[in-house]
Design an enzyme around this catalytic site. Sequence first.
Site, PDB file in Angstrom:
ATOM      1  N   THR A 137      81.001  28.533  17.359  1.00 33.44           N
ATOM      2  CA  THR A 137      80.268  27.503  18.026  1.00 33.44           C
ATOM      3  C   THR A 137      80.903  26.509  18.904  1.00 33.44           C
ATOM      4  O   THR A 137      80.442  26.176  19.856  1.00 33.44           O
ATOM      5  CB  THR A 137      79.249  27.126  16.963  1.00 33.44           C
ATOM      6  OG1 THR A 137      78.881  28.000  16.245  1.00 33.44           O
ATOM      7  CG2 THR A 137      78.313  26.057  17.494  1.00 33.44           C
ATOM      8  N   TYR A 194      72.034  29.548  20.879  1.00 34.25           N
ATOM      9  CA  TYR A 194      73.316  29.688  21.522  1.00 34.25           C
ATOM     10  C   TYR A 194      74.074  30.969  21.183  1.00 34.25           C
ATOM     11  O   TYR A 194      73.829  31.466  20.367  1.00 34.25           O
ATOM     12  CB  TYR A 194      74.201  28.370  21.040  1.00 34.25           C
ATOM     13  CG  TYR A 194      74.546  28.298  19.881  1.00 34.25           C
ATOM     14  CD1 TYR A 194      73.870  27.599  18.847  1.00 34.25           C
ATOM     15  CD2 TYR A 194      75.800  29.034  19.467  1.00 34.25           C
ATOM     16  CE1 TYR A 194      74.251  27.852  17.394  1.00 34.25           C
ATOM     17  CE2 TYR A 194      76.224  28.863  18.150  1.00 34.25           C
ATOM     18  CZ  TYR A 194      75.451  28.257  17.050  1.00 34.25           C
ATOM     19  OH  TYR A 194      76.008  28.333  15.755  1.00 34.25           O
ATOM     20  N   THR A 197      82.711  28.734  12.273  1.00 31.85           N
ATOM     21  CA  THR A 197      82.743  28.213  11.011  1.00 31.85           C
ATOM     22  C   THR A 197      82.172  29.274   9.675  1.00 31.85           C
ATOM     23  O   THR A 197      82.284  29.113   8.724  1.00 31.85           O
ATOM     24  CB  THR A 197      81.886  26.749  10.752  1.00 31.85           C
ATOM     25  OG1 THR A 197      80.480  27.053  11.149  1.00 31.85           O
ATOM     26  CG2 THR A 197      82.347  25.675  11.718  1.00 31.85           C
ATOM     27  N   ASP A 198      81.289  30.300  10.213  1.00 36.21           N
ATOM     28  CA  ASP A 198      80.839  31.027   9.104  1.00 36.21           C
ATOM     29  C   ASP A 198      81.872  31.782   8.275  1.00 36.21           C
ATOM     30  O   ASP A 198      81.729  31.585   7.144  1.00 36.21           O
ATOM     31  CB  ASP A 198      79.977  32.112   9.813  1.00 36.21           C
ATOM     32  CG  ASP A 198      78.570  31.773  10.626  1.00 36.21           C
ATOM     33  OD1 ASP A 198      78.480  30.645  10.318  1.00 36.21           O
ATOM     34  OD2 ASP A 198      78.161  32.369  11.097  1.00 36.21           O
ATOM     35  N   LYS A 231      81.973  26.610   3.190  1.00 38.14           N
ATOM     36  CA  LYS A 231      80.926  26.229   3.811  1.00 38.14           C
ATOM     37  C   LYS A 231      79.662  25.865   3.004  1.00 38.14           C
ATOM     38  O   LYS A 231      79.381  26.613   2.174  1.00 38.14           O
ATOM     39  CB  LYS A 231      80.550  27.228   5.085  1.00 38.14           C
ATOM     40  CG  LYS A 231      79.668  26.671   6.161  1.00 38.14           C
ATOM     41  CD  LYS A 231      79.353  27.719   7.090  1.00 38.14           C
ATOM     42  CE  LYS A 231      78.503  27.076   8.193  1.00 38.14           C
ATOM     43  NZ  LYS A 231      78.307  27.927   9.650  1.00 38.14           N
ATOM     44  N   GLU A 251      83.580  35.123 -22.683  1.00 40.38           N
ATOM     45  CA  GLU A 251      82.457  36.283 -23.436  1.00 40.38           C
ATOM     46  C   GLU A 251      82.921  37.492 -23.143  1.00 40.38           C
ATOM     47  O   GLU A 251      82.584  38.463 -23.774  1.00 40.38           O
ATOM     48  CB  GLU A 251      81.193  35.862 -22.728  1.00 40.38           C
ATOM     49  CG  GLU A 251      80.399  34.552 -23.332  1.00 40.38           C
ATOM     50  CD  GLU A 251      79.142  34.092 -22.669  1.00 40.38           C
ATOM     51  OE1 GLU A 251      78.251  34.837 -23.352  1.00 40.38           O
ATOM     52  OE2 GLU A 251      78.947  33.469 -21.622  1.00 40.38           O
TER      53      GLU A 251
HETATM   54  N1  GLU Z   1      78.329  32.171  13.780  1.00 45.89           N
HETATM   55  C1  GLU Z   1      78.934  31.270  14.393  1.00 45.89           C
HETATM   56  C2  GLU Z   1      80.321  31.310  13.957  1.00 45.89           C
HETATM   57  O1  GLU Z   1      80.840  31.522  12.763  1.00 45.89           O
HETATM   58  C3  GLU Z   1      78.398  30.077  14.127  1.00 45.89           C
HETATM   59  C4  GLU Z   1      79.026  29.104  13.111  1.00 45.89           C
HETATM   60  C5  GLU Z   1      79.922  27.944  13.747  1.00 45.89           C
HETATM   61  O2  GLU Z   1      80.955  28.571  14.723  1.00 45.89           O
HETATM   62  O3  GLU Z   1      79.719  26.972  13.678  1.00 45.89           O
HETATM   63  O4  GLU Z   1      81.135  31.589  14.914  1.00 45.89           O
END
Ligand code: GLU
Length: 326
Positions: A12, A22, A88-89, A161, A283
């Site tokens: 992103t 986007y 970020t994913d 995340k 367990e």
């Molecule tokens: N799906 C995107 C990615 O991981 C959105 C998450 C981001 O970069 O914030 O590239």
Amino acid sequence: MKKVVVVATGGTIAGVSNGSGYDSGIVSVDQLLKVLPDFRLIATIETAQSCNVGSQDMNFLTLQKVAIEVQSILDRSDVDGIVITHGTDTMEESAFFLNLVVQSSKPIVFTGAMKPSTAIDSDGPANLLDAIRVAVSHDSFGRGVLLVMHRVIHCARAFVKSHTTSVDTFISPENGPVGHIIADDTISFEYDTPKVHTYLSNFHRGKSVILPRIDIFYGCTDMNSDLIRSSVSLGAQGIVIAGVGNGNVNEAVLGVISELTRQGIPVVRGSRVPMGKIVRNLEIDDDSVGTLVADSLAVAKSRVLLMVAVGIGIPLTDLQQIFYDY
Ligand code: GLU
């Protein structure tokens, strides 16, 4: 002045609005830096565009290429640190992968953004500038792969995340972040990066290795066991279970994983619970079932660790210790 190489992989931070939402991974790293004139006061910057994808499309072939590129950059005597921009994913898996396979004590700092580069309040430029600040800091040496976002510094093993859309999405659930950016020129590390990483890791190979298929299964009430067996028939060489509670599974799943461990397939018990260690023989009698525990490592990262460990041929008998050490 110190030199930092910014390696871009997409996400992103390099995203562009498309009307309704986007598209990730569009803008080049050089365009990203154009809006950041202040970086020239902090470091000499060189750029490399490794790939440009939304991180949901990151794969281990690309990731191994990124790792080899990062290693060759860090091996240069004129480079003081590296910043990697990434979606970020799946950033947590990529950062942890590099934490295992890149051998360097120089700062390796991931960053990204939750709002695309075209948003009026995009978080990308400030995060990128902060990542460069951390990459030139003498205090960042020997801390393994770090993540800098929203003025917070996390170590690769710990962060996950935690929110689908918030800019403050990353947390280190177990012990909190390792540091903070308190002011533009004041970086504070509150504790040392735990566990073995980067320059002390035994996983560095300097070349791509064939990483095995390892599948994750998510624990739930009345969980089905048949897909676990199918996954091994389809070629999985290891299984990670996001079990319930202390990595528990029901009797049906326990039956299947006992069969698999008897065939020499490593089965790691992780948990869908975000905090705490998975304790052996609580367990589930791991000693007789033959299962391994993930310790406090998150499930997605446990898969990465098992891929790398099995990929380089670590014997089954040594895998449990690997999960305690890394
Ligand atoms: N799906 C995107 C990615 O991981 C959105 C998450 C981001 O970069 O914030 O590239």
